[in-house]
Design a protein around this motif. Sequence first.
Motif, PDB file in Angstrom:
ATOM      1  N   ALA A  85       0.852  -1.196   0.000  1.00  0.00           N
ATOM      2  CA  ALA A  85       0.000   0.000   0.000  1.00  0.00           C
ATOM      3  C   ALA A  85       0.885   1.243   0.000  1.00  0.00           C
ATOM      4  CB  ALA A  85      -0.920   0.011   1.227  1.00  0.00           C
ATOM      5  N   ASN A  86       0.294   2.357  -0.364  1.00  0.00           N
ATOM      6  CA  ASN A  86       1.020   3.627  -0.375  1.00  0.00           C
ATOM      7  C   ASN A  86       1.136   4.219   1.025  1.00  0.00           C
ATOM      8  OD1 ASN A  86       1.494   3.950  -3.197  1.00  0.00           O
ATOM      9  ND2 ASN A  86      -0.641   4.506  -3.471  1.00  0.00           N
ATOM     10  N   VAL A  87       2.183   5.005   1.210  1.00  0.00           N
ATOM     11  CA  VAL A  87       2.378   5.810   2.412  1.00  0.00           C
ATOM     12  C   VAL A  87       2.334   7.261   1.947  1.00  0.00           C
ATOM     13  CG1 VAL A  87       3.974   6.431   4.262  1.00  0.00           C
ATOM     14  CG2 VAL A  87       3.775   4.044   3.529  1.00  0.00           C
ATOM     15  N   PHE A  88       1.577   8.082   2.676  1.00  0.00           N
ATOM     16  CA  PHE A  88       1.382   9.468   2.269  1.00  0.00           C
ATOM     17  C   PHE A  88       1.993  10.432   3.287  1.00  0.00           C
ATOM     18  CE2 PHE A  88      -1.990   7.043   0.298  1.00  0.00           C
ATOM     19  CZ  PHE A  88      -2.024   7.554  -0.989  1.00  0.00           C
ATOM     20  N   ALA A  89       2.271  11.629   2.826  1.00  0.00           N
ATOM     21  CA  ALA A  89       2.766  12.685   3.716  1.00  0.00           C
ATOM     22  C   ALA A  89       1.814  12.822   4.890  1.00  0.00           C
ATOM     23  CB  ALA A  89       2.856  14.007   2.960  1.00  0.00           C
ATOM     24  N   GLY A  90       2.393  12.931   6.073  1.00  0.00           N
ATOM     25  CA  GLY A  90       1.603  13.093   7.284  1.00  0.00           C
ATOM     26  C   GLY A  90       1.188  11.796   7.945  1.00  0.00           C
ATOM     27  N   ASP A  91       1.321  10.666   7.245  1.00  0.00           N
ATOM     28  CA  ASP A  91       0.961   9.377   7.847  1.00  0.00           C
ATOM     29  C   ASP A  91       1.871   9.060   9.021  1.00  0.00           C
ATOM     30  OD1 ASP A  91      -1.096   8.775   6.079  1.00  0.00           O
ATOM     31  OD2 ASP A  91       0.085   7.352   4.886  1.00  0.00           O
ATOM     32  N   ARG A  92       1.309   8.380  10.020  1.00  0.00           N
ATOM     33  CA  ARG A  92       2.111   7.782  11.089  1.00  0.00           C
ATOM     34  C   ARG A  92       2.460   6.378  10.603  1.00  0.00           C
ATOM     35  NH1 ARG A  92       2.959   7.445  16.862  1.00  0.00           N
ATOM     36  NH2 ARG A  92       3.250   5.257  17.412  1.00  0.00           N
ATOM     37  N   VAL A  93       3.752   6.056  10.615  1.00  0.00           N
ATOM     38  CA  VAL A  93       4.216   4.736  10.191  1.00  0.00           C
ATOM     39  C   VAL A  93       4.767   4.016  11.412  1.00  0.00           C
ATOM     40  CG1 VAL A  93       5.797   3.459   8.691  1.00  0.00           C
ATOM     41  CG2 VAL A  93       4.775   5.594   7.874  1.00  0.00           C
ATOM     42  N   ASP A  94       4.239   2.827  11.658  1.00  0.00           N
ATOM     43  CA  ASP A  94       4.700   1.992  12.764  1.00  0.00           C
ATOM     44  C   ASP A  94       5.437   0.793  12.181  1.00  0.00           C
ATOM     45  OD1 ASP A  94       3.466   3.461  14.973  1.00  0.00           O
ATOM     46  OD2 ASP A  94       1.584   2.852  14.035  1.00  0.00           O
ATOM     47  N   CYS A  95       6.675   0.603  12.616  1.00  0.00           N
ATOM     48  CA  CYS A  95       7.502  -0.494  12.135  1.00  0.00           C
ATOM     49  C   CYS A  95       7.720  -1.488  13.272  1.00  0.00           C
ATOM     50  CB  CYS A  95       8.851   0.027  11.651  1.00  0.00           C
ATOM     51  SG  CYS A  95       8.715   1.207  10.278  1.00  0.00           S
ATOM     52  N   VAL A  96       7.475  -2.752  12.987  1.00  0.00           N
ATOM     53  CA  VAL A  96       7.653  -3.807  13.980  1.00  0.00           C
ATOM     54  C   VAL A  96       8.372  -4.981  13.337  1.00  0.00           C
ATOM     55  CG1 VAL A  96       5.625  -3.134  15.336  1.00  0.00           C
ATOM     56  CG2 VAL A  96       5.381  -4.830  13.515  1.00  0.00           C
ATOM     57  N   GLY A  97       8.998  -5.785  14.182  1.00  0.00           N
ATOM     58  CA  GLY A  97       9.687  -6.973  13.694  1.00  0.00           C
ATOM     59  C   GLY A  97       9.672  -8.070  14.736  1.00  0.00           C
ATOM     60  N   THR A  98       9.683  -9.303  14.268  1.00  0.00           N
ATOM     61  CA  THR A  98       9.669 -10.471  15.136  1.00  0.00           C
ATOM     62  C   THR A  98      10.720 -11.456  14.655  1.00  0.00           C
ATOM     63  OG1 THR A  98       7.290 -10.203  15.436  1.00  0.00           O
ATOM     64  CG2 THR A  98       8.218 -12.324  16.055  1.00  0.00           C
ATOM     65  N   VAL A  99      11.450 -12.027  15.590  1.00  0.00           N
ATOM     66  CA  VAL A  99      12.444 -13.046  15.244  1.00  0.00           C
ATOM     67  C   VAL A  99      11.703 -14.282  14.749  1.00  0.00           C
ATOM     68  CG1 VAL A  99      14.329 -14.486  16.097  1.00  0.00           C
ATOM     69  CG2 VAL A  99      14.060 -12.136  16.960  1.00  0.00           C
ATOM     70  N   ASP A 100      12.046 -14.711  13.541  1.00  0.00           N
ATOM     71  CA  ASP A 100      11.391 -15.857  12.911  1.00  0.00           C
ATOM     72  C   ASP A 100      12.229 -17.126  13.014  1.00  0.00           C
ATOM     73  OD1 ASP A 100       9.293 -17.025  11.247  1.00  0.00           O
ATOM     74  OD2 ASP A 100      10.787 -17.031   9.643  1.00  0.00           O
ATOM     75  N   ALA A 101      13.539 -16.980  13.011  1.00  0.00           N
ATOM     76  CA  ALA A 101      14.442 -18.134  13.102  1.00  0.00           C
ATOM     77  C   ALA A 101      15.795 -17.650  13.599  1.00  0.00           C
ATOM     78  CB  ALA A 101      14.594 -18.812  11.739  1.00  0.00           C
ATOM     79  N   VAL A 102      16.493 -18.531  14.308  1.00  0.00           N
ATOM     80  CA  VAL A 102      17.834 -18.216  14.804  1.00  0.00           C
ATOM     81  C   VAL A 102      18.743 -19.388  14.469  1.00  0.00           C
ATOM     82  CG1 VAL A 102      19.244 -17.733  16.845  1.00  0.00           C
ATOM     83  CG2 VAL A 102      16.919 -16.818  16.695  1.00  0.00           C
ATOM     84  N   ASP A 103      19.879 -19.069  13.874  1.00  0.00           N
ATOM     85  CA  ASP A 103      20.927 -20.059  13.621  1.00  0.00           C
ATOM     86  C   ASP A 103      22.121 -19.628  14.456  1.00  0.00           C
ATOM     87  OD1 ASP A 103      23.027 -21.628  12.724  1.00  0.00           O
ATOM     88  OD2 ASP A 103      22.478 -21.476  10.606  1.00  0.00           O
ATOM     89  N   GLY A 104      22.140 -20.095  15.706  1.00  0.00           N
ATOM     90  CA  GLY A 104      23.191 -19.687  16.630  1.00  0.00           C
ATOM     91  C   GLY A 104      24.571 -20.047  16.153  1.00  0.00           C
ATOM     92  N   GLY A 105      24.696 -21.201  15.491  1.00  0.00           N
ATOM     93  CA  GLY A 105      26.003 -21.619  14.988  1.00  0.00           C
ATOM     94  C   GLY A 105      26.568 -20.649  13.966  1.00  0.00           C
ATOM     95  N   ALA A 106      25.710 -20.151  13.116  1.00  0.00           N
ATOM     96  CA  ALA A 106      26.141 -19.197  12.093  1.00  0.00           C
ATOM     97  C   ALA A 106      26.080 -17.758  12.611  1.00  0.00           C
ATOM     98  CB  ALA A 106      25.270 -19.340  10.850  1.00  0.00           C
ATOM     99  N   GLY A 107      25.429 -17.551  13.758  1.00  0.00           N
ATOM    100  CA  GLY A 107      25.302 -16.207  14.305  1.00  0.00           C
ATOM    101  C   GLY A 107      24.330 -15.340  13.532  1.00  0.00           C
ATOM    102  N   LEU A 108      23.285 -15.972  12.961  1.00  0.00           N
ATOM    103  CA  LEU A 108      22.318 -15.249  12.147  1.00  0.00           C
ATOM    104  C   LEU A 108      20.903 -15.418  12.691  1.00  0.00           C
ATOM    105  CD1 LEU A 108      23.554 -16.366   8.609  1.00  0.00           C
ATOM    106  CD2 LEU A 108      24.041 -14.194   9.756  1.00  0.00           C
TER     107      LEU A 108
END
Length: 137
Positions: A85-108
């Motif tokens: 979708a488009n984002v317009f001037a004046g919009d409030r944008v909320d950014c979120v993220g969630t850890v989906d996978a962890v590869d501890g051996g590779a450090g990723l």
Amino acid sequence: MKWVVGAAIPALHIASVPTAGMKLVAALMNDPNPIHLDPAAVRALGLGDRLVNQGPITISYLQTMLARAVGDAGRIVSFKARFVANVFAGDRVDCVGTVDAVDGGAGLASILCQATVDGRPVVLATATIRLPRDDEA
């Protein structure tokens, strides 16, 4: 922060998308699309009266959120996004993220990210980040 599956990374909130950034990015990218510069062009397309934010600016919000969470933008190994979708001037944008996978051996870790406006997704993304070591905290 504990980098475990399901963990939320600290969110980033843009209170109001500024038009000044759009004009600067249009100039830097040599982007002549008038929807970033002229409200009349936006009106002519039936999109309202506010300028449309460039996709790279919205992507930068998500990448800033990731860089803050992991301590350095250089730790973003890959980033793939889909605009929904488009984002317009004046919009409030909320950014979120969630850890989906962890590869501890590779450090990723794989992070699912989204930017929303009024609760509706505008960008969906996945990122791979190189995790900080315990001695880097």
